[in-house]
Design a protein around this motif. Structure first.
Motif, mmCIF file in Angstrom:
data_model
loop_
_atom_site.group_PDB
_atom_site.id
_atom_site.type_symbol
_atom_site.label_atom_id
_atom_site.label_comp_id
_atom_site.label_asym_id
_atom_site.label_seq_id
_atom_site.Cartn_x
_atom_site.Cartn_y
_atom_site.Cartn_z
ATOM 1 N N ASP A 7 0.836 -1.189 0.000
ATOM 2 C CA ASP A 7 0.000 0.000 0.000
ATOM 3 C C ASP A 7 0.879 1.251 0.000
ATOM 4 O O ASP A 7 1.763 1.400 0.856
ATOM 5 C CB ASP A 7 -0.911 0.002 1.233
ATOM 6 N N VAL A 8 0.626 2.153 -0.920
ATOM 7 C CA VAL A 8 1.484 3.324 -1.093
ATOM 8 C C VAL A 8 1.359 4.298 0.078
ATOM 9 O O VAL A 8 2.369 4.830 0.564
ATOM 10 C CB VAL A 8 1.175 4.036 -2.425
ATOM 11 N N ILE A 9 0.139 4.564 0.536
ATOM 12 C CA ILE A 9 -0.037 5.502 1.643
ATOM 13 C C ILE A 9 0.660 4.979 2.892
ATOM 14 O O ILE A 9 1.418 5.698 3.556
ATOM 15 C CB ILE A 9 -1.532 5.763 1.927
ATOM 16 N N SER A 10 0.429 3.724 3.227
ATOM 17 C CA SER A 10 1.068 3.143 4.410
ATOM 18 C C SER A 10 2.587 3.159 4.271
ATOM 19 O O SER A 10 3.308 3.482 5.222
ATOM 20 C CB SER A 10 0.570 1.711 4.634
ATOM 21 N N MET A 11 3.082 2.817 3.097
ATOM 22 C CA MET A 11 4.527 2.799 2.881
ATOM 23 C C MET A 11 5.119 4.186 3.074
ATOM 24 O O MET A 11 6.175 4.355 3.708
ATOM 25 C CB MET A 11 4.847 2.273 1.486
ATOM 26 N N GLY A 12 4.463 5.204 2.548
ATOM 27 C CA GLY A 12 4.972 6.562 2.683
ATOM 28 C C GLY A 12 5.074 6.998 4.139
ATOM 29 O O GLY A 12 6.069 7.607 4.552
ATOM 30 N N VAL A 47 9.980 -5.711 1.933
ATOM 31 C CA VAL A 47 9.404 -6.905 1.301
ATOM 32 C C VAL A 47 10.218 -8.147 1.648
ATOM 33 O O VAL A 47 9.668 -9.209 1.966
ATOM 34 C CB VAL A 47 9.335 -6.718 -0.232
ATOM 35 N N GLN A 48 11.541 -8.016 1.636
ATOM 36 C CA GLN A 48 12.410 -9.159 1.934
ATOM 37 C C GLN A 48 12.392 -9.522 3.415
ATOM 38 O O GLN A 48 12.569 -10.691 3.772
ATOM 39 C CB GLN A 48 13.851 -8.845 1.516
ATOM 40 N N ALA A 49 12.198 -8.520 4.297
ATOM 41 C CA ALA A 49 12.170 -8.717 5.753
ATOM 42 C C ALA A 49 13.393 -9.477 6.269
ATOM 43 O O ALA A 49 13.271 -10.527 6.902
ATOM 44 C CB ALA A 49 10.887 -9.436 6.161
ATOM 45 N N PRO A 50 14.631 -8.945 6.025
ATOM 46 C CA PRO A 50 15.838 -9.674 6.410
ATOM 47 C C PRO A 50 16.207 -9.571 7.888
ATOM 48 O O PRO A 50 17.055 -10.325 8.361
ATOM 49 C CB PRO A 50 16.914 -9.018 5.540
ATOM 50 N N ASN A 51 15.612 -8.612 8.632
ATOM 51 C CA ASN A 51 15.897 -8.521 10.065
ATOM 52 C C ASN A 51 14.657 -8.040 10.819
ATOM 53 O O ASN A 51 13.622 -7.741 10.217
ATOM 54 C CB ASN A 51 17.103 -7.609 10.340
ATOM 55 N N ASP A 52 14.760 -7.948 12.129
ATOM 56 C CA ASP A 52 13.608 -7.594 12.960
ATOM 57 C C ASP A 52 13.066 -6.208 12.636
ATOM 58 O O ASP A 52 11.854 -5.978 12.681
ATOM 59 C CB ASP A 52 13.988 -7.658 14.442
ATOM 60 N N PHE A 53 13.961 -5.278 12.311
ATOM 61 C CA PHE A 53 13.522 -3.915 12.026
ATOM 62 C C PHE A 53 12.638 -3.870 10.788
ATOM 63 O O PHE A 53 11.561 -3.260 10.805
ATOM 64 C CB PHE A 53 14.733 -2.998 11.840
ATOM 65 N N TYR A 54 13.048 -4.535 9.734
ATOM 66 C CA TYR A 54 12.258 -4.505 8.503
ATOM 67 C C TYR A 54 10.991 -5.350 8.626
ATOM 68 O O TYR A 54 9.978 -5.053 7.985
ATOM 69 C CB TYR A 54 13.119 -4.931 7.315
ATOM 70 N N VAL A 55 11.029 -6.377 9.454
ATOM 71 C CA VAL A 55 9.802 -7.119 9.758
ATOM 72 C C VAL A 55 8.799 -6.188 10.433
ATOM 73 O O VAL A 55 7.612 -6.170 10.098
ATOM 74 C CB VAL A 55 10.096 -8.334 10.664
ATOM 75 N N ALA A 56 9.293 -5.373 11.378
ATOM 76 C CA ALA A 56 8.429 -4.429 12.090
ATOM 77 C C ALA A 56 7.847 -3.387 11.138
ATOM 78 O O ALA A 56 6.655 -3.066 11.206
ATOM 79 C CB ALA A 56 9.210 -3.747 13.211
ATOM 80 N N LEU A 57 8.677 -2.852 10.232
ATOM 81 C CA LEU A 57 8.174 -1.873 9.267
ATOM 82 C C LEU A 57 7.071 -2.478 8.399
ATOM 83 O O LEU A 57 6.087 -1.810 8.070
ATOM 84 C CB LEU A 57 9.313 -1.366 8.375
ATOM 85 N N GLY A 58 7.235 -3.737 8.039
ATOM 86 C CA GLY A 58 6.240 -4.401 7.207
ATOM 87 C C GLY A 58 4.913 -4.581 7.897
ATOM 88 O O GLY A 58 3.877 -4.788 7.243
ATOM 89 N N LYS A 59 4.906 -4.485 9.226
ATOM 90 C CA LYS A 59 3.660 -4.639 9.980
ATOM 91 C C LYS A 59 2.976 -3.300 10.244
ATOM 92 O O LYS A 59 1.917 -3.258 10.865
ATOM 93 C CB LYS A 59 3.939 -5.356 11.300
ATOM 94 N N GLY A 60 3.567 -2.222 9.769
ATOM 95 C CA GLY A 60 2.924 -0.920 9.882
ATOM 96 C C GLY A 60 3.525 -0.040 10.960
ATOM 97 O O GLY A 60 4.280 -0.482 11.825
#
Length: 285
Positions: free
Chosen positions: A54-59, A100-113
């Motif tokens: 989602d573009v809005i959420s990503m921004g 998208v790749q979710a290689p660590n805990d930080f990017y996993v967290a970002l992917g959850k909003g």
């Protein structure tokens, strides 16, 4: 194919991309991130579309992450050596890919909003969300903040609370009138969405025109019946929303909303809270 005298033919290959954009996408990945170059904004939009996010959420997530790093609340260890700064398209493209790749805990967290990420890493005061959902590109005043907070989906499409703020620019509205505007619009949009009408054309679809349209296919309804149907649809939406765990008591209002002037002036959290309680009383939710 271009033939040059005394030289070999040179072939030029062009690739055309069709990238859909509108105000919301330009806000989310443009002004929200300090990206001023139109082509850069389109490139970021295209990256999100290809990733299926989602573009809005990503921004909003990218803006939060940028401010977090600049405040020293996260490190390059969290971002995997990336330095985030406003307007840096290249860094943002990499972050989109890493989310998208979710290689660590930080990017996993970002992917959850932004709600999940800010609860884990901090920065909830500037995690720009209402009702748990990253917000669209409006900061117009009381109507918008209340509308996004109470909507069945916490979306500007639920009730266009910003429209109440726009109306108040021409004629001062009391807080109660703004709440009533939100409620009336929620009921009307419930009907319009069932008709699969375009909300950009919502002012064309008056109750009178809806009655005529339905009558043309053999359905007779009065304005009062349509309004009651809208209320019933809204009640069913809220029943589902509560089953998924929504509670007004858990509704958070990030401080950033009260630190930044809206179109209609500065807001106070207490005023917003009172308006939300007034909404609950009128709605019975």
């Amino acid at each position: 194919m271009i033939a040059l005298a005394g030289q070999v033919n040179v072939e030029y290959v062009f690739k055309a991309l069709n990238i859909s954009y509108d105000f919301e996408l330009i806000y989310a990945l443009g002004s929200n991130l300090g990206v001023a170059d139109p082509e850069a904004v389109l490139e970021l939009i295209d990256a999100c579309e290809k990733a299926g996010v989602d573009v809005i959420s990503m921004g909003v997530v990218l803006a939060w992450a940028t401010e977090m790093q600049q405040r020293g609340k996260i490190t390059t260890e969290d971002t995997m050596k990336l330095e985030l700064s406003w307007g840096d398209k290249s860094a943002y493209l990499k972050v989109i890919d890493l989310i998208v790749q979710a290689p660590n805990d930080f990017y996993v967290a970002l992917g959850k909003g932004v709600v999940y990420a800010s609860k884990k890493y901090g920065g909830e005061d500037f995690a720009i969300q209402l009702g748990g959902l990253e917000i669209p590109g409006y900061h117009t005043g009381l109507g918008n903040v209340v509308g996004l907070s109470v909507g069945p989906r916490h979306s500007h499409l639920d009730n266009a609370g910003y429209a109440a703020d726009q109306a108040s620019l021409n004629r001062p509205l009391s807080d109660e009138e703004i709440v009533e505007h939100i409620i009336d619009e929620e009921d009307r949009r419930s009907i319009l969405n069932c008709m699969v009408a375009c909300l950009f054309a919502r002012n064309v679809y008056t109750y009178g025109n809806i009655i005529l349209a339905l009558k043309s296919i053999g359905i007779d309804r009065t304005e009062e019946e349509l309004k009651e149907l809208g209320k019933d649809i809204f009640r069913k939406k809220y029943e589902l929303k509560k089953k998924f765990g929504f509670k007004f008591e858990n509704l958070t209002l990030p401080k950033r909303f009260f630190e930044t002037a809206s179109t209609t002036g500065m807001l106070e959290e207490e005023r917003v809270r009172r308006a939300i309680e007034l909404y609950r009383k009128k709605r019975g939710v």
